[in-house]
Design a protein around this motif. Structure first.
Motif, short mmCIF file in Angstrom:
data_model
loop_
_atom_site.label_atom_id
_atom_site.label_comp_id
_atom_site.label_asym_id
_atom_site.label_seq_id
_atom_site.Cartn_x
_atom_site.Cartn_y
_atom_site.Cartn_z
N VAL A 1 0.84 -1.20 0.00
CA VAL A 1 0.00 0.00 0.00
C VAL A 1 0.88 1.25 0.00
CG1 VAL A 1 -1.93 -1.10 1.18
CG2 VAL A 1 -0.13 -0.02 2.52
N ALA A 2 0.25 2.37 -0.26
CA ALA A 2 1.00 3.62 -0.32
C ALA A 2 1.18 4.19 1.09
CB ALA A 2 0.24 4.61 -1.19
N ARG A 3 2.31 4.89 1.27
CA ARG A 3 2.57 5.57 2.54
C ARG A 3 2.97 7.00 2.25
NH1 ARG A 3 6.99 3.54 5.68
NH2 ARG A 3 7.73 2.79 3.67
N VAL B 1 -7.10 11.78 -7.14
CA VAL B 1 -6.95 10.72 -8.15
C VAL B 1 -7.21 9.33 -7.60
CG1 VAL B 1 -5.31 12.03 -9.53
CG2 VAL B 1 -4.44 10.47 -7.78
N CYS B 2 -7.23 9.18 -6.28
CA CYS B 2 -7.34 7.82 -5.73
C CYS B 2 -8.72 7.24 -6.01
CB CYS B 2 -7.08 7.83 -4.23
SG CYS B 2 -7.28 6.18 -3.52
N ALA B 3 -8.73 6.18 -6.81
CA ALA B 3 -10.01 5.57 -7.20
C ALA B 3 -10.60 4.77 -6.06
CB ALA B 3 -9.79 4.68 -8.42
N TYR B 4 -9.80 4.46 -5.05
CA TYR B 4 -10.28 3.63 -3.96
C TYR B 4 -10.78 4.47 -2.78
CZ TYR B 4 -7.97 -0.22 -6.33
OH TYR B 4 -7.60 -1.15 -7.25
N GLY B 5 -10.62 5.78 -2.88
CA GLY B 5 -11.02 6.64 -1.76
C GLY B 5 -10.19 6.36 -0.53
N ALA B 6 -8.92 6.03 -0.72
CA ALA B 6 -8.08 5.62 0.41
C ALA B 6 -7.41 6.80 1.11
CB ALA B 6 -7.02 4.64 -0.07
N VAL B 7 -7.39 7.97 0.46
CA VAL B 7 -6.62 9.08 1.03
C VAL B 7 -7.51 9.94 1.91
CG1 VAL B 7 -5.13 11.03 0.53
CG2 VAL B 7 -5.12 9.05 -1.00
N GLU B 8 -7.03 10.17 3.12
CA GLU B 8 -7.76 11.02 4.07
C GLU B 8 -6.90 12.23 4.40
OE1 GLU B 8 -8.40 8.33 7.35
OE2 GLU B 8 -9.40 6.88 6.02
N TYR C 1 -3.12 11.18 4.38
CA TYR C 1 -2.92 9.93 5.09
C TYR C 1 -3.59 8.83 4.27
CZ TYR C 1 -3.77 6.10 8.30
OH TYR C 1 -3.84 4.84 8.85
N VAL C 2 -2.86 7.76 4.00
CA VAL C 2 -3.44 6.67 3.23
C VAL C 2 -3.93 5.59 4.19
CG1 VAL C 2 -2.98 4.85 1.54
CG2 VAL C 2 -1.96 7.11 1.24
N ASN C 3 -5.22 5.31 4.12
CA ASN C 3 -5.79 4.26 4.95
C ASN C 3 -5.38 2.90 4.36
OD1 ASN C 3 -7.42 2.30 6.11
ND2 ASN C 3 -9.19 3.68 6.28
N VAL D 1 -7.87 0.42 2.95
CA VAL D 1 -8.64 0.79 1.76
C VAL D 1 -7.77 0.84 0.51
CG1 VAL D 1 -10.23 2.51 0.82
CG2 VAL D 1 -10.15 2.13 3.28
N CYS D 2 -6.51 1.21 0.68
CA CYS D 2 -5.61 1.39 -0.47
C CYS D 2 -5.53 0.12 -1.29
CB CYS D 2 -4.22 1.78 0.04
SG CYS D 2 -2.98 1.80 -1.25
N GLY D 3 -5.68 0.26 -2.59
CA GLY D 3 -5.61 -0.90 -3.48
C GLY D 3 -4.22 -1.12 -4.05
N GLY D 4 -3.28 -0.26 -3.67
CA GLY D 4 -1.92 -0.45 -4.14
C GLY D 4 -1.73 -0.17 -5.62
N CYS D 5 -2.53 0.73 -6.17
CA CYS D 5 -2.44 0.98 -7.61
C CYS D 5 -1.29 1.91 -7.97
CB CYS D 5 -3.74 1.57 -8.12
SG CYS D 5 -4.09 3.20 -7.45
N GLY D 6 -0.89 2.76 -7.03
CA GLY D 6 0.24 3.65 -7.28
C GLY D 6 -0.10 4.93 -8.01
N THR D 7 -1.36 5.17 -8.26
CA THR D 7 -1.73 6.39 -8.98
C THR D 7 -1.30 7.65 -8.22
OG1 THR D 7 -3.64 5.16 -9.75
CG2 THR D 7 -3.65 7.52 -10.18
N CYS D 8 -1.44 7.61 -6.91
CA CYS D 8 -1.05 8.77 -6.10
C CYS D 8 0.44 9.05 -6.26
CB CYS D 8 -1.39 8.52 -4.63
SG CYS D 8 -0.71 6.99 -3.97
N GLN D 9 1.20 8.00 -6.30
CA GLN D 9 2.65 8.17 -6.41
C GLN D 9 3.02 8.88 -7.71
OE1 GLN D 9 4.76 4.51 -5.89
NE2 GLN D 9 6.76 5.45 -6.10
N GLU E 1 4.46 7.11 -1.56
CA GLU E 1 5.10 6.02 -2.30
C GLU E 1 4.48 4.69 -1.95
OE1 GLU E 1 9.56 7.16 -3.38
OE2 GLU E 1 9.30 6.37 -1.37
N LEU E 2 4.52 3.81 -2.91
CA LEU E 2 3.99 2.47 -2.73
C LEU E 2 5.12 1.58 -2.23
CD1 LEU E 2 1.23 1.38 -3.45
CD2 LEU E 2 2.14 0.70 -5.66
N ASP E 3 4.86 0.85 -1.16
CA ASP E 3 5.88 -0.06 -0.64
C ASP E 3 6.26 -1.08 -1.70
OD1 ASP E 3 6.96 0.26 1.94
OD2 ASP E 3 4.94 0.09 2.75
S1 SF4 Z 1 -1.79 3.55 -4.18
FE1 SF4 Z 1 -3.69 3.87 -5.32
S2 SF4 Z 1 -5.24 3.14 -3.87
FE2 SF4 Z 1 -3.41 3.50 -2.65
S3 SF4 Z 1 -3.63 5.59 -1.91
FE3 SF4 Z 1 -2.43 5.69 -3.81
S4 SF4 Z 1 -3.96 6.10 -5.39
FE4 SF4 Z 1 -5.08 5.38 -3.62
#
Ligand code: SF4
Ligand SMILES: Cc1cc2nc3c(=O)[nH]c(=O)nc-3n(C[C@H](O)[C@H](O)[C@H](O)COP(=O)(O)OP(=O)(O)OC[C@H]3O[C@@H](n4cnc5c(N)ncnc54)[C@H](O)[C@@H]3O)c2cc1C
Ligand code: SF4
Ligand code: SF4
Ligand code: SF4
Lengths: 307, 665
Positions: free
Chosen positions: B586-588, B603-610, B627-629, B632-640, B649-651
């Motif tokens: 997941v992203a941190r 941009v987060c399609a999962y609504g993971a960012v608070e 803050y990335v929950n 909920v984070c799907g690990g897509c990396g779009t935020c990064q 960043e995505l671990d």
């Molecule tokens: S990695 Fe994807 S799902 Fe996770 S917080 Fe970033 S945009 Fe959202």
């Protein structure tokens, strides 16, 4: 042919903003006001922050008031907004920057008192401050400006809105010239321009949208952009700058004004803006937009590049 | 200091045929940080995994790279093995030297050199992997089923019988789907209504099933175990709680002549209607486009005659939000309409067959309605044009299907069998009639299927002509069918009274937009894609979403029902645990650099960012950051990719790792 520009409004605008500034400071509506004051050289102006009602008389508005003061609310003087509600003198172009910053959670409308100024244009960056404002001495951005009256401000002096007197659009003309070149010629043009860059980052410091505390260009783990002013790193920096500002840039042309190497930075900004308008019907404007075109997706987006 | 172990797999010969695996092992063994490297025939086999486990213990390895197939195939396998040997599973990475190397190259020298580079990159990446704790999330043990055809009904009943709540959403006024329209069903010829309606009633009466008909899915948020689904309940104009289903309103409605879609427009219905008498629920809807009250404000007869006062002209659409843990998609199919080229579609029309222009050219579903005892003709096969019994009938198979040049290359799978069924039904009802079938091949695999098809020829006297029809046209009250018999090599011309086209099975209209709401993938025809064609045929690649029935590809009833029960079993497997383990990739957010622009949130399609406030000890706000929950984070990396300051960043995919990989090249 040089056309004269009517600058009769500036005196009335100055008087009106002085009065309003005094009133809101003495009534305690704001804790400070960011505006312009006369500087040492004849006819020149500089940004000022005042917090006493008596200092209101220092405020001026003249064709030399070139700065985009929005930058004083985000990074250069971050402590100012912390004191409370702030007044700020804004031209139309500057107001677009504020709207953008609100959309990006950097400012809140309720914390600002907007003193909008009707504007007939400001002087170009290479022009001496006491020069007469004409179609030659006016800043290129002002030749394309249609927002001479900033909308939805808390206060706007009651003067007749000056109209853009049909000046030749300087950026549009230059973009048209570049678009007519072959890709090789265009490449050569920008290569030459970017090779002049000395990586002083003045453009970044002055831009209201470059509000990151740690610019990715300063990061070294990993290093994304070469720090020394060599062609590859210069190119990387300017591409990052163009992409990060695409759809956000307010067109205040501050970057271009401060660049010691005279790189036509706002020309690139305008070209990007034109692309976004054509591709996504997006324009940076006065409305606070929730999402920019580069961080939203709709099924109407142009997909032709994928196939 | 890392002690990396690298394991190069031969994949039988899949890799070793083009890659010199021994040389790869020897070369990467020399890389700094690599303590052990070896090659083995099948790394994924039991001995292969044991080799890995033994090496971890004996060599005290700290990180693992398995160079083999795609991580999609076996990442989980190797991470499990690594975990069993006492290492954190996320310290194991796979280097794909099969799909990315051996399968796509021929030159052994070059492929070997490339494999060494690929493995070298992964060595650099794995060095910077962190120990990641598994994330557990709670599971909401309720399920959504979309589509109330036989597949959706079966899935809903199975899940509900297991004791879990089910929300069944159907966009038509009644459940039943296409099976409710069928007359009798192959391969046994039992009456479709007789086997279908009891199941529909079971759904209505099941205490664990909430049925929303005349409803559609509006929005899907969340993730496996924790979806929030917004459902639009379209205004029925009839209060479902008050209506007793007496039907007086339908009798009294003065508008009577609206073609009934359920009867393929052969029968008529009033403006207030249920699509068929056995509808579930037996609550009518007002077709507002055709109702006089809605058009002119006058009439209002139904309201006057309704005893319980159920008619409500003011009713509006309502939105309900249902939390569910799993979703079964069972939206079924539609038949290809061939009249003209469908607008905006790559599929070309079949104007030459005159469907929609010649009234007695019908499709298979219309034939089902004619043959159905509860259909518009009471089960008599009669021509739509003049109500006469057709004495010569021609069936044409593969209309739309298997015609690459026309845009559809797949086989619709059910047409051979239902056409055989149609010839039988025809022969049973029109004893002196003759049926002809134009076909390309007879595709009848399945238990008792070929026997069924043979019966249509041998006992029911259908004449099968192998070949296609080139043209048909109206001549007087006959339809002239011109085609070729390629078995004999002659042109044939038949003067038919009626023609039945076996048109292609296609996904439902709007299948793509539903997929976009659900975040599941679909093929170029809009059939939904399963996660793995062979090994995960009922799961979507999107976790927590399962497929059943013809929405995934053409299917007959036994297949649709089996797949529905399989999807239900998957849902029940998910619901068997209270908590769900999920990958911690997941992203941190690096809070120091974050300036709170919330581009990531947008941009987060999962609504993971608070948004998170950072305060000093006195409680003064310093700044607001993202803050990335992790749940909920799907690990897509779009935020990064979006963050301007590179603060999220995505671990496992940090910029540092990516740059290290590039530099290893
Ligand atoms: S990695 Fe994807 S799902 Fe996770 S917080 Fe970033 S945009 Fe959202
Ligand atoms: C002419 C013909 C004859 C056939 N004869 C036989 C036979 O004899 N024997 C046999 O085994 N098979 C037969 N079949 C195949 C059989 O019809 C299918 O296998 C079966 O109907 C598939 O069921 P399903 O639930 O997947 O889809 P469907 O029956 O299509 O049901 C899908 C349901 O989902 C609903 N829906 C669609 N989209 C949405 C949405 N977005 N939101 C909510 N609800 C939605 C639809 O309204 C529908 O109720 C025949 C098919 C045809 C065309
Ligand atoms: S202000 Fe000019 S010279 Fe300085 S970094 Fe920007 S483009 Fe380069
Ligand atoms: S990029 Fe230049 S023109 Fe655009 S907002 Fe920043 S300083 Fe102004
Ligand atoms: S995009 Fe980057 S800087 Fe902006 S809020 Fe997200 S993590 Fe922070």
């Amino acid at each position: 042919m040089t056309q004269p520009i009517d600058t009769s409004i500036y005196a009335a605008v100055t008087a009106a903003i002085q009065g309003e500034a005094k009133r809101i400071l003495s009534e305690g509506q704001v804790t400070a006001i960011v505006g312009y004051a006369a500087a040492r050289r004849k006819g020149s102006a500089q940004p000022i922050v005042i917090s006493q009602p008596d200092d209101a008389q220092k405020l001026i508005f003249t064709p030399a008031c070139v700065n985009n003061l929005a930058v004083y609310l985000t990074k250069a003087k971050k402590e100012i907004p912390k004191t409370g509600k702030i007044g700020i003198v804004v031209k139309g172009c500057d107001l677009k920057a504020l709207a953008g910053l609100m959309g990006e959670s950097q400012l809140k409308r309720e914390n600002l008192y907007l003193i909008g100024v009707p504007c007939a244009g400001v002087l170009g960056s290479t022009i001496q401050p006491d020069t007469e404002l004409t179609s030659d001495s006016i800043a290129p951005k002002c030749t394309e400006c249609n927002e001479r009256m900033p909308p939805e401000c808390d206060f706007v002096p009651a003067v007749q809105v000056p109209v853009n007197q049909g000046l030749e659009k300087k950026y549009a003309a230059e973009i048209a010239r570049l678009e007519a070149l072959t890709p090789q010629e265009r490449w050569a043009y920008w290569k030459e321009q970017f090779s002049k860059c000395i990586k002083c980052y003045a453009c970044r410091q002055v831009c209201p949208f470059c509000f990151c505390e740690q610019c990715l260009c300063d990061r070294n783990k990993p290093q994304m952009v070469e720090t020394t002013p060599r062609p590859a790193g210069n190119f990387a920096w300017h591409i990052v700058r163009a992409m990060h500002l695409a759809g956000r840039c307010a067109g205040c042309a501050e970057c271009e004004r401060v660049c010691p190497m005279d790189i036509p930075l706002n020309l690139l900004n305008r070209k990007m803006a034109k692309e976004l308008k054509e591709l996504f019907e997006h324009e940076a404007g006065f409305e606070v937009q929730e999402k920019g075109p580069l961080n939203s997706f709709t099924d109407k987006d142009d997909q032709s590049f994928i196939k | 200091m890392s002690r990396i172990g690298v394991f190069i797999c031969h994949c039988g010969e899949n890799i070793s045929r083009t890659v010199d695996v021994e040389r790869v092992a020897a070369q990467v063994g020399k890389l700094p940080g690599v303590a052990f490297s070896t090659d083995y025939k099948y790394m994924c086999s039991d001995p292969g995994q044991n080799l890995l486990k033994k090496a971890i213990q004996e060599q005290k390895l700290s990180h693992i790279v398995v160079a083999a197939c795609s991580p999609r195939m076996h990442e989980r396998t190797f991470r499990k093995a690594v975990e069993a040997a006492g290492l954190n599973p996320f310290l194991c990475e796979m280097a794909n030297i099969r799909e990315h190397c051996s399968w796509v190259h021929e030159d052994k020298e070059e492929a070997t050199a490339k494999a060494i580079e690929i493995v070298g990159m992964m060595v650099e990446r794995v060095k910077k992997n962190r120990v990641l704790p598994t994330i557990t999330v709670p599971v909401t043990k309720r399920s959504l089923v979309i589509g109330g055809g036989i597949a959706g009904i079966q899935a809903a009943l199975d899940i509900a019988d297991c004791g879990h709540e089910v929300i069944l959403v159907e966009r038509e006024p009644s459940i039943g789907g296409h099976m409710a329209q069928l007359s009798e069903t192959f391969p046994t010829l039992d009456c479709s209504q007789c086997i279908m309606t009891p199941k529909m009633v079971d759904v209505a009466n099941h205490p664990k099933i909430t049925l929303y008909t005349w409803s559609e899915v509006e929005l899907v948020e969340g993730y496996i175990g924790n979806f929030q689904v917004t459902i639009r309940r379209k205004a029925r104009s009839v209060d479902e709680d008050k209506c007793t289903g007496c039907g007086v309103c339908m009798e009294k409605c003065p508008i009577k002549k609206i073609p009934n879609k359920f009867d393929c427009n052969l029968g008529m219905r009033p403006a207030i209607y249920v699509p068929f008498p056995q509808a579930v629920p037996n609550t009518p809807v007002i077709d507002r486009a055709n109702c006089t009250k809605f058009k002119t404000g006058k009439c209002g007869l139904c309201q006057k005659v309704c005893g319980p006062g159920a008619i409500d002209y003011e009713q509006e659409d309502t939105l309900v939000v249902e939390p569910v843990g799993a979703i079964v998609v069972a939206t079924g199919f539609d038949l290809y309409t061939i009249d003209e080229k469908p607008k905006g579609s790559a599929i070309k029309g079949y104007g030459e067959f005159g469907h929609g222009k010649i009234p007695d050219v019908i499709d298979g579903m219309t034939f089902e309605r004619l043959a159905s005892a509860s259909g518009p003709t009471g089960g008599k096969i009669l021509r739509p044009s003049d109500g006469k019994e057709p004495k010569q009938i021609v069936f044409i198979q593969c209309i739309g299907s298997r015609a690459r040049e026309k845009g559809i290359s797949y086989c619709s799978k059910v047409c051979c069998m239902y056409t055989a069924k149609h010839t039988m039904l025809y022969h049973h009802k029109v004893h002196d009639g003759q049926a002809y079938v134009f076909f390309m091949d007879a595709r009848t695999p399945g238990k008792n299927y070929d026997e069924f098809w043979r019966r249509s020829i041998e006992e029911e006297e259908a004449v099968y002509i192998r070949g296609m029809v080139s043209r048909l046209y109206q001549k007087g009250d006959k339809i002239v069918v011109m085609g070729s018999d390629i078995a004999v090599g002659v042109q044939v011309e038949i003067e038919a009274d009626m023609v039945v086209l076996a048109t292609a099975v296609q996904p439902q209209k709007g299948a793509d937009s539903l997929a976009q709401k659900l975040g599941i993938s679909y093929d170029k025809y809009n059939f939904y894609s399963e996660a793995h064609a062979k090994l995960r045929p009922v799961e979507c690649a999107t976790a927590g979403i399962y497929l059943a029935g013809a929405c995934q590809g053409p299917k007959d009833i036994p297949d649709a029902v089996s797949q529905a029960s399989a999807a239900a079993a998957k849902v029940m497997t998910l619901f068997a645990k209270d908590k769900l383990e999920r990958e911690p990739i997941v992203a941190r957010v690096k809070e120091g650099g974050c300036v709170g622009c919330f581009a990531c949130k947008k941009v987060c399609a999962y609504g993971a960012v608070e948004e998170k406030e950072i305060r000093d000890r006195q409680g003064n706000l310093i700044k607001v950051v993202a803050y990335v929950n992790p749940g909920v984070c799907g690990g897509c990396g779009t935020c990064q990719a979006t963050c301007p300051s590179k603060s999220v960043e995505l671990d496992g995919y940090t910029d540092e790792q990516i740059v290290a990989m590039i530099e290893a090249l």
